[in-house]
Scaffold this motif. Structure first.
Motif, PDB file in Angstrom:
ATOM      1  N   GLN A   1       5.834  41.508  -4.659  1.00 38.69           N
ATOM      2  CA  GLN A   1       5.653  42.370  -5.824  1.00 38.69           C
ATOM      3  C   GLN A   1       5.492  41.596  -7.120  1.00 38.69           C
ATOM      4  O   GLN A   1       6.202  40.657  -7.404  1.00 38.69           O
ATOM      5  CB  GLN A   1       6.805  43.350  -5.957  1.00 38.69           C
ATOM      6  CG  GLN A   1       8.128  42.708  -6.309  1.00 38.69           C
ATOM      7  CD  GLN A   1       9.216  43.718  -6.442  1.00 38.69           C
ATOM      8  OE1 GLN A   1       8.946  44.873  -6.637  1.00 38.69           O
ATOM      9  NE2 GLN A   1      10.448  43.288  -6.339  1.00 38.69           N
ATOM     10  N   ALA A   2       4.520  42.009  -7.872  1.00 41.32           N
ATOM     11  CA  ALA A   2       4.274  41.546  -9.233  1.00 41.32           C
ATOM     12  C   ALA A   2       4.048  40.048  -9.350  1.00 41.32           C
ATOM     13  O   ALA A   2       4.282  39.473 -10.389  1.00 41.32           O
ATOM     14  CB  ALA A   2       5.396  41.998 -10.142  1.00 41.32           C
ATOM     15  N   CYS A   3       3.610  39.404  -8.299  1.00 37.75           N
ATOM     16  CA  CYS A   3       3.216  38.011  -8.381  1.00 37.75           C
ATOM     17  C   CYS A   3       1.701  37.950  -8.319  1.00 37.75           C
ATOM     18  O   CYS A   3       1.096  38.602  -7.479  1.00 37.75           O
ATOM     19  CB  CYS A   3       3.788  37.186  -7.235  1.00 37.75           C
ATOM     20  SG  CYS A   3       5.564  36.992  -7.318  1.00 37.75           S
TER      21      CYS A   3
ATOM     22  N   GLU B   1       1.406  30.422  -8.408  1.00 34.63           N
ATOM     23  CA  GLU B   1       2.011  31.762  -8.365  1.00 34.63           C
ATOM     24  C   GLU B   1       2.712  32.029  -9.688  1.00 34.63           C
ATOM     25  O   GLU B   1       3.474  31.208 -10.175  1.00 34.63           O
ATOM     26  CB  GLU B   1       3.013  31.837  -7.219  1.00 34.63           C
ATOM     27  CG  GLU B   1       3.646  33.187  -7.077  1.00 34.63           C
ATOM     28  CD  GLU B   1       4.648  33.223  -5.939  1.00 34.63           C
ATOM     29  OE1 GLU B   1       5.750  33.733  -6.162  1.00 34.63           O
ATOM     30  OE2 GLU B   1       4.325  32.732  -4.845  1.00 34.63           O
TER      31      GLU B   1
ATOM     32  N   GLN C   1       4.942  35.098 -11.615  1.00 37.58           N
ATOM     33  CA  GLN C   1       5.597  36.402 -11.508  1.00 37.58           C
ATOM     34  C   GLN C   1       5.531  37.079 -12.865  1.00 37.58           C
ATOM     35  O   GLN C   1       5.982  36.542 -13.859  1.00 37.58           O
ATOM     36  CB  GLN C   1       7.051  36.262 -11.071  1.00 37.58           C
ATOM     37  CG  GLN C   1       7.705  37.608 -10.853  1.00 37.58           C
ATOM     38  CD  GLN C   1       9.108  37.492 -10.298  1.00 37.58           C
ATOM     39  OE1 GLN C   1       9.607  36.409 -10.069  1.00 37.58           O
ATOM     40  NE2 GLN C   1       9.732  38.609 -10.064  1.00 37.58           N
TER      41      GLN C   1
ATOM     42  N   ALA D   1       9.334  42.396 -12.283  1.00 38.63           N
ATOM     43  CA  ALA D   1      10.146  42.676 -11.108  1.00 38.63           C
ATOM     44  C   ALA D   1      10.545  44.144 -11.129  1.00 38.63           C
ATOM     45  O   ALA D   1      10.803  44.710 -12.185  1.00 38.63           O
ATOM     46  CB  ALA D   1      11.389  41.799 -11.093  1.00 38.63           C
TER      47      ALA D   1
ATOM     48  N   THR E   1      -1.601  41.722  -6.129  1.00 38.26           N
ATOM     49  CA  THR E   1      -1.349  40.376  -5.617  1.00 38.26           C
ATOM     50  C   THR E   1      -2.447  39.943  -4.660  1.00 38.26           C
ATOM     51  O   THR E   1      -2.983  38.841  -4.767  1.00 38.26           O
ATOM     52  CB  THR E   1       0.014  40.320  -4.894  1.00 38.26           C
ATOM     53  OG1 THR E   1       1.026  40.682  -5.819  1.00 38.26           O
ATOM     54  CG2 THR E   1       0.287  38.948  -4.335  1.00 38.26           C
TER      55      THR E   1
END
Length: 102
Positions: free
Chosen positions: A19-21, A46, A48, A51, A71
């Motif tokens: 998630q959210a990366c 990567e 982020q 979260a 992603t």
């Protein structure tokens, strides 16, 4: 029925991990002793961006799935950029290395 639920839960768990990366191309520089020069190289980094914590309702599940899609899209888009960049840097290195040799 049970098989579909297990598959859905595994997919949701995988998406939650990702998630959210997002993945962005990053150029690094390394010294090449063969050519006695600094060479460039691209990698996927990567990053982020957010979260999501404590989700239990349908809206949160949709948000997590959406983050997983972003992603995957970032990898699909950034991956070929990194490959093309590394090919271009390889050609640049070969051209400059041949000029540097006597």
């Amino acid at each position: 029925m049970l098989k579909h639920r297990i598959l859905r839960l595994l997919t949701l768990a995988l998406v939650a991990v990702l998630q959210a990366c997002v993945y962005v191309p990053k150029t690094t520089q390394v010294f090449d002793p063969e050519c006695q020069r600094v060479s460039k190289h691209m990698v996927l980094q990567e990053v982020q961006v957010a979260a999501i914590h404590g989700c239990a309702n349908e809206a949160c599940i949709a948000l997590i799935v959406g983050a997983g899609i972003v992603t995957a899209a970032s990898v699909v888009i950034s991956g070929p950029i990194v490959v093309a960049g590394n090919v271009a840097y390889w050609f640049e290195k070969k051209a400059q290395c041949q000029r540097a040799q006597p």
